[in-house]
Design a protein around this motif. Structure first.
Motif, PDB file in Angstrom:
ATOM      1  N   LEU A   6       1.885  18.264 -11.226  1.00 11.33           N
ATOM      2  CA  LEU A   6       1.627  19.622 -10.742  1.00 11.33           C
ATOM      3  C   LEU A   6       2.846  20.509 -10.952  1.00 11.33           C
ATOM      4  N   GLY A   7       4.021  19.978 -10.662  1.00  6.66           N
ATOM      5  CA  GLY A   7       5.237  20.763 -10.834  1.00  6.66           C
ATOM      6  C   GLY A   7       5.512  21.104 -12.282  1.00  6.66           C
ATOM      7  N   LEU A   8       5.214  20.178 -13.194  1.00  2.00           N
ATOM      8  CA  LEU A   8       5.447  20.437 -14.614  1.00  2.00           C
ATOM      9  C   LEU A   8       4.528  21.532 -15.130  1.00  2.00           C
ATOM     10  N   VAL A   9       3.257  21.430 -14.803  1.00  2.00           N
ATOM     11  CA  VAL A   9       2.288  22.432 -15.288  1.00  2.00           C
ATOM     12  C   VAL A   9       2.635  23.816 -14.745  1.00  2.00           C
ATOM     13  N   LEU A  10       2.842  23.899 -13.440  1.00  2.00           N
ATOM     14  CA  LEU A  10       3.187  25.191 -12.849  1.00  2.00           C
ATOM     15  C   LEU A  10       4.555  25.677 -13.324  1.00  2.00           C
ATOM     16  N   GLY A  11       5.491  24.742 -13.493  1.00  2.00           N
ATOM     17  CA  GLY A  11       6.821  25.129 -13.930  1.00  2.00           C
ATOM     18  C   GLY A  11       6.830  25.779 -15.299  1.00  2.00           C
ATOM     19  N   ASN A  31       7.217  22.844  -4.782  1.00  2.00           N
ATOM     20  CA  ASN A  31       8.671  22.940  -4.723  1.00  2.00           C
ATOM     21  C   ASN A  31       9.296  22.551  -6.055  1.00  2.00           C
ATOM     22  N   LEU A  32       8.789  21.470  -6.668  1.00  2.00           N
ATOM     23  CA  LEU A  32       9.329  21.047  -7.955  1.00  2.00           C
ATOM     24  C   LEU A  32       9.096  22.097  -9.028  1.00  2.00           C
ATOM     25  N   ALA A  33       7.975  22.802  -8.969  1.00  2.00           N
ATOM     26  CA  ALA A  33       7.674  23.817  -9.975  1.00  2.00           C
ATOM     27  C   ALA A  33       8.751  24.883 -10.034  1.00  2.00           C
ATOM     28  N   ALA A  34       9.306  25.249  -8.885  1.00  2.00           N
ATOM     29  CA  ALA A  34      10.353  26.276  -8.867  1.00  2.00           C
ATOM     30  C   ALA A  34      11.598  25.799  -9.595  1.00  2.00           C
ATOM     31  N   TYR A  35      11.973  24.549  -9.394  1.00  2.00           N
ATOM     32  CA  TYR A  35      13.156  24.010 -10.070  1.00  2.00           C
ATOM     33  C   TYR A  35      12.885  23.757 -11.550  1.00  2.00           C
ATOM     34  N   PHE A  36      11.706  23.232 -11.841  1.00  2.00           N
ATOM     35  CA  PHE A  36      11.398  22.922 -13.227  1.00  2.00           C
ATOM     36  C   PHE A  36      11.231  24.181 -14.062  1.00  2.00           C
ATOM     37  N   SER A  40      -1.116  17.318   1.633  1.00  2.00           N
ATOM     38  CA  SER A  40       0.017  18.166   1.993  1.00  2.00           C
ATOM     39  C   SER A  40       1.278  17.740   1.252  1.00  2.00           C
ATOM     40  N   ALA A  41       1.477  16.429   1.137  1.00  2.00           N
ATOM     41  CA  ALA A  41       2.655  15.922   0.434  1.00  2.00           C
ATOM     42  C   ALA A  41       2.608  16.287  -1.045  1.00  2.00           C
ATOM     43  N   MET A  42       1.463  16.075  -1.682  1.00  2.00           N
ATOM     44  CA  MET A  42       1.352  16.381  -3.098  1.00  2.00           C
ATOM     45  C   MET A  42       1.539  17.873  -3.355  1.00  2.00           C
ATOM     46  N   ASP A  73       0.836  -1.208   0.000  1.00  2.00           N
ATOM     47  CA  ASP A  73       0.000   0.000   0.000  1.00  2.00           C
ATOM     48  C   ASP A  73       0.868   1.254   0.000  1.00  2.00           C
ATOM     49  N   GLY A  74       1.947   1.226   0.797  1.00  2.00           N
ATOM     50  CA  GLY A  74       2.860   2.364   0.835  1.00  2.00           C
ATOM     51  C   GLY A  74       3.549   2.608  -0.496  1.00  2.00           C
ATOM     52  N   VAL A  75       3.904   1.525  -1.190  1.00  2.00           N
ATOM     53  CA  VAL A  75       4.523   1.660  -2.512  1.00  2.00           C
ATOM     54  C   VAL A  75       3.560   2.345  -3.474  1.00  2.00           C
ATOM     55  N   TRP A  76       2.310   1.922  -3.447  1.00  2.00           N
ATOM     56  CA  TRP A  76       1.315   2.517  -4.353  1.00  2.00           C
ATOM     57  C   TRP A  76       1.097   3.993  -4.038  1.00  2.00           C
ATOM     58  N   VAL A  77       1.014   4.340  -2.758  1.00  2.00           N
ATOM     59  CA  VAL A  77       0.833   5.745  -2.378  1.00  2.00           C
ATOM     60  C   VAL A  77       2.054   6.565  -2.788  1.00  2.00           C
ATOM     61  N   THR A  78       3.251   6.003  -2.651  1.00  2.00           N
ATOM     62  CA  THR A  78       4.469   6.696  -3.068  1.00  2.00           C
ATOM     63  C   THR A  78       4.428   7.005  -4.560  1.00  2.00           C
ATOM     64  N   ILE A  79       3.985   6.030  -5.353  1.00  2.00           N
ATOM     65  CA  ILE A  79       3.890   6.254  -6.797  1.00  2.00           C
ATOM     66  C   ILE A  79       2.839   7.324  -7.098  1.00  2.00           C
ATOM     67  N   GLU A  80       1.707   7.264  -6.419  1.00  2.00           N
ATOM     68  CA  GLU A  80       0.662   8.269  -6.632  1.00  2.00           C
ATOM     69  C   GLU A  80       1.164   9.668  -6.319  1.00  2.00           C
ATOM     70  N   ILE A  81       1.796   9.831  -5.157  1.00  2.00           N
ATOM     71  CA  ILE A  81       2.299  11.150  -4.774  1.00  2.00           C
ATOM     72  C   ILE A  81       3.337  11.636  -5.775  1.00  2.00           C
ATOM     73  N   SER A  82       4.219  10.741  -6.209  1.00  2.00           N
ATOM     74  CA  SER A  82       5.274  11.134  -7.146  1.00  2.00           C
ATOM     75  C   SER A  82       4.692  11.594  -8.472  1.00  2.00           C
ATOM     76  N   VAL A  83       3.733  10.838  -9.001  1.00  2.00           N
ATOM     77  CA  VAL A  83       3.146  11.180 -10.296  1.00  2.00           C
ATOM     78  C   VAL A  83       2.362  12.484 -10.206  1.00  2.00           C
ATOM     79  N   LEU A  84       1.512  12.615  -9.188  1.00  2.00           N
ATOM     80  CA  LEU A  84       0.685  13.820  -9.058  1.00  2.00           C
ATOM     81  C   LEU A  84       1.534  15.051  -8.770  1.00  2.00           C
ATOM     82  N   ALA A  85       2.514  14.928  -7.886  1.00  2.00           N
ATOM     83  CA  ALA A  85       3.374  16.072  -7.566  1.00  2.00           C
ATOM     84  C   ALA A  85       4.211  16.479  -8.769  1.00  2.00           C
ATOM     85  N   THR A  86       4.690  15.497  -9.530  1.00  2.00           N
ATOM     86  CA  THR A  86       5.465  15.825 -10.725  1.00  2.00           C
ATOM     87  C   THR A  86       4.597  16.494 -11.776  1.00  2.00           C
TER      88      THR A  86
END
Length: 304
Positions: A81-86, A165-170, A157-159, A66-79
């Motif tokens: 979001l960061g790409l669009v905002l970036g 944060n990623l948006a600033a770097y991207f 909060s994690a997403m 379950d933790g692996v799946w949530v990690t993948i979800e957070i990574s995909v959604l946060a990335t």
């Protein structure tokens, strides 16, 4: 010393002996490195305080999966979001409007200047500043209201924290890709009467992909590992679930090894997919730019 024959350039059927010095130092350094690596691996594998049967037992535990799946979800959604905002922030950063450019610069400076851990904790405790989130139509009593504690969960909060944060770097990566596009492409687009927005969408961004795609894959791979910080806001990711398990059975090292194995597996898969993306888009973009095919294909279409 090894002696072998090599042909003389420009001469037909002629060869001379070539002496190759034996590189004993290189072989000695390699042997020492292998011995040290093997010794360290032996210390870990043969350690009596490390229970490998527990590692195997928890590797496919439902809570870990379950933790692996949530990690993948957070990574995909946060990335995402960061790409669009970036992209949006990069465009604003290059804007001729000093207000928009200044705000974009301020955003990049703020989110790159504060630690990710601080940002995660800030979003998770947003209720201290705003107990309720209100969306209201101005000058009317019509609106929506939510309890902040119910909205800003560990996952949200994690997403949000990782994505912003990623948006600033991207944004800096996109800006570099945009500025790397030949100015002649921009001038040709202006000559065809294209608006700045259309020029950016049709001409500049497709060519900037050859620079943007490789670091995008790197950012996603980094995001997979950065999600371990979600542990502080109880986001039910891989690291959070692993820590909750070892707090009950005290198998700290075993659960950390389980988490590390899954992180390495996810990173390996992401690296493979990154390579496929680079071959599919990056090399194609370079080929088109070098041959002039991209401008020849897009500019007449834009003019029409």
């Amino acid at each position: 010393m090894t002696v072998r024959t090599e042909p003389i350039p420009g001469a037909t059927g002629t060869s001379v002996p070539v002496a190759r010095a034996a590189r004993w130092g290189r072989w000695l350094a390699g042997a020492i490195a292998l011995l040290v690596a093997g010794w360290l691996a032996y210390l870990v594998v043969d350690n009596p305080n490390l229970h490998w049967d527990q590692v195997a037992g928890y590797l496919f535990d439902p809570r870990i999966l379950d933790g692996v799946w949530v990690t993948i979800e957070i990574s995909v959604l946060a990335t995402a979001l960061g790409l669009v905002l970036g992209v949006a922030i990069a465009v604003l950063r290059l804007s001729q409007n000093p207000v928009l450019s200044g705000l974009a610069t301020l955003y990049i400076w703020f989110f790159r200047g504060t630690p990710v851990l601080v940002q995660l904790i800030f979003w998770y405790n947003l209720a201290f500043l705003f107990p309720e989130l209100v969306l209201k139509i101005p000058f009317t009593a019509i609106g929506l209201k939510w309890d902040t504690n119910q909205v800003m969960t560990g996952f949200t909060s994690a997403m949000l924290g990782l994505g912003l944060n990623l948006a600033a770097y991207f944004a800096e990566t996109v800006r570099a890709g945009i500025q790397a596009v030949d100015r002649g492409q921009t001038e040709a687009a202006y000559a065809l009467g294209m608006t700045p927005a259309k020029r950016m969408r049709v001409i500049v961004l497709p060519q900037a992909l050859r620079i943007i795609i490789p670091p995008t894959g790197n950012e996603f791979i980094s995001m997979l590992k950065t999600t371990s910080l979600v542990y502080v806001v109880a986001g039910h990711d891989l690291m959070t679930n692993a820590s909750q398990i070892y707090k009950t059975n005290n198998l700290i090292m075993e659960l950390l090894i389980v988490a590390s194995l899954w992180y390495m597996l996810m990173t390996a898969v992401a690296t493979f997919l990154q390579g496929r993306l680079e071959r599919r888009f990056g090399s194609e973009a370079v080929r088109l730019v070098r041959s002039g095919g991209l401008s020849a294909r897009l500019l007449p279409k834009a003019a029409a």
